[in-house]
Design an enzyme around this catalytic site. Structure first.
Site, short mmCIF file in Angstrom:
data_model
loop_
_atom_site.label_atom_id
_atom_site.label_comp_id
_atom_site.label_asym_id
_atom_site.label_seq_id
_atom_site.Cartn_x
_atom_site.Cartn_y
_atom_site.Cartn_z
N GLY A 1 0.25 -1.34 3.18
CA GLY A 1 -0.37 -1.53 1.88
C GLY A 1 0.11 -2.82 1.26
N LEU B 1 6.76 -4.31 1.26
CA LEU B 1 6.90 -5.65 1.84
C LEU B 1 7.65 -6.60 0.89
CD1 LEU B 1 3.46 -6.23 3.62
CD2 LEU B 1 5.65 -5.57 4.63
N HIS C 1 1.84 4.04 -4.84
CA HIS C 1 2.77 2.92 -4.67
C HIS C 1 2.09 1.59 -5.04
CE1 HIS C 1 6.11 0.78 -2.37
NE2 HIS C 1 5.19 -0.18 -2.52
N GLU C 2 0.89 1.38 -4.51
CA GLU C 2 0.20 0.10 -4.74
C GLU C 2 -0.31 -0.03 -6.18
OE1 GLU C 2 0.73 -2.05 -2.62
OE2 GLU C 2 1.34 -0.71 -1.01
CO CO Z 1 5.10 -2.27 -2.44
#
Ligand code: CO
Length: 172
Positions: free
Chosen positions: A45, A100, A141-142
């Site tokens: 993601g 990330l 989360h995103e």
């Molecule tokens: Co993230």
């Protein structure tokens, strides 16, 4: 084109991203760049702010099982989500997440179990997702990134302290 990932604790990760109003080539290029960047880092993601663009855009590509590495995340399997809004959030669950923008850190955080989200695709068409599995976690989360929130903020106080100390030492 592959872009650089914005890494925690970069202040840009705290920005509240703005609504997309033009579903034009610029948006399509952004989505394509996000895909290339995410895949190059083996991510599942990515939110636009993670490449420094404060727009309400995110992508999710959950790897297919039983495929050779590198071929298990085809582009057509990518969800491109613009201007998402939660319609329902129910229950709770814990899942081990990574990001990330915080590479190498994996931690269990609490999320809603079930979600219903409406959003627009790259052409501005209204779409809807309901899920109570990994996609529900990834979306939460995103969407947090669009609100300027990073998953480390959901760590317990002790885990957060330990993380911040380790993160500082790792970087220096
Ligand atoms: Co993230």
């Amino acid at each position: 084109m592959k872009r650089d990932i914005v890494v925690y604790p970069d202040k840009r990760l705290k920005l509240v991203s703005k609504e997309v109003v033009s579903f034009n080539d610029g948006l399509h290029m952004l989505l394509d760049d996000m895909f290339e960047t995410m895949i190059s880092k083996n991510g599942v993601g990515l939110a636009a702010i993670q490449i420094g663009v404060p727009l309400r855009v995110l992508i999710i590509n959950i790897p297919l099982k039983d495929k050779e590495k590198g071929e298990d995340q085809p582009k057509e399997n990518t969800l491109e989500i613009v201007n998402p809004i939660f319609l329902e959030r129910l229950g709770s669950t814990k899942f081990e997440e990574g990001c990330l923008s915080v590479p190498g850190i994996y931690e269990y955080v609490e999320r809603f179990q079930f979600i219903k989200v409406v959003y627009q695709d790259r052409f501005g068409q209204a779409q809807e997702i309901t899920d109570d599995d990994f996609l529900a976690i990834a979306l939460q989360h995103e969407i947090d990134h669009l609100e300027g929130r990073v998953f480390v903020e959901k760590f317990s106080i002790l885990k957060r302290k330990k993380f911040e100390k380790e993160w500082k030492n790792r970087k220096s």
